[in-house]
Scaffold this motif. Sequence first.
Motif, PDB file in Angstrom:
ATOM      1  N   GLY A 124      -7.683   2.033  33.538  1.00  0.00           N
ATOM      2  CA  GLY A 124      -8.057   0.725  33.007  1.00  0.00           C
ATOM      3  C   GLY A 124      -8.174   0.744  31.495  1.00  0.00           C
ATOM      4  N   GLU A 125      -8.731   1.820  30.953  1.00  0.00           N
ATOM      5  CA  GLU A 125      -8.863   1.947  29.500  1.00  0.00           C
ATOM      6  C   GLU A 125      -7.496   2.066  28.831  1.00  0.00           C
ATOM      7  OE1 GLU A 125     -13.213   4.184  29.780  1.00  0.00           O
ATOM      8  OE2 GLU A 125     -11.356   5.349  29.652  1.00  0.00           O
ATOM      9  N   GLY A 156     -16.967  -1.561  36.527  1.00  0.00           N
ATOM     10  CA  GLY A 156     -16.044  -0.855  35.655  1.00  0.00           C
ATOM     11  C   GLY A 156     -16.688  -0.218  34.445  1.00  0.00           C
ATOM     12  N   THR A 162      -9.629   5.735  37.830  1.00  0.00           N
ATOM     13  CA  THR A 162      -9.523   4.279  37.753  1.00  0.00           C
ATOM     14  C   THR A 162      -9.998   3.775  36.399  1.00  0.00           C
ATOM     15  OG1 THR A 162      -9.815   4.008  40.141  1.00  0.00           O
ATOM     16  CG2 THR A 162     -10.306   2.103  38.770  1.00  0.00           C
TER      17      THR A 162
END
Length: 278
Positions: free
Chosen positions: A168-169, A26, A164
């Motif tokens: 996620g952030e 990630g 993605t």
Amino acid sequence: MPNDFNQPVIDEFRANRGRMTGYFEGARLLLLTTTGARTGTPHTTPVGYLPDGDRVLVIASAAGSDRHPDWFRNLVAHPQVTVESGTFTYEARAEVLTGEERDRLFARAVEADAGWATYQEKTTRVIPVVALHSLAQGGPGTINATSFGEAIKVVHDAFRHELTLIRGELAAGTTTLGAQLRVNCLTFCQGLHNHHTGEDLALFPLVAERHPGSAPALARLREEHERIAGLVEELRESLASTTDAAAVRVEVERLTSALEAHLTYEEEELVPLFDAAA
């Protein structure tokens, strides 16, 4: 001589086109190859990066060491470097930023990840921020693929991966939209626009000429480009008018849903044509 810690990271990065597991899963990571300041030999180092429009930023933190990392000293001596993003490999010019620009961008990095501030607190040196400007002509660089069909999937997967990361952030952030996250979204929007424009002007006419039966699929793909462009514009407007991460998340999710369906359909329709030709 290869760094014992870096080499497994480099190997995994190249084997999986930038998708990492474990500690770096990630993370925004690239491989930076510099020319040794003393030896003149190439050295490859995994470094974290920040999107910044048509350039990327890397920070020479060395985890707060009082000594600049070797890769930074190398690029000061030899500013031309090679960047591997996982999807593309390209030559770049390294620019060490100074003054207000350096301070502003370092503050933006800290807003995205407080660890940068922790590193700065450990040392009396001013941690450098470096901009990497692509030297590639007519595109983002060499696609890391062995066939045209594979190249389509590799580029599509890069967009999926970036979405993605952005999602996620957004999920991990506060209720206020941070400056770096805003830049990440805008950089993604511009990259998607450039990709679809290139397809409309170059790829689709080539496919139409070689595969006349693809006309209905190409027509649908062009219509989807227009719909996605509308969603991108709505995301841009949301980024310009609000600092509310929840509001932006709604627009990102709408774009994600439409784009994923579009990419999947394009792969189903076009990749077999290129694979058969190969």
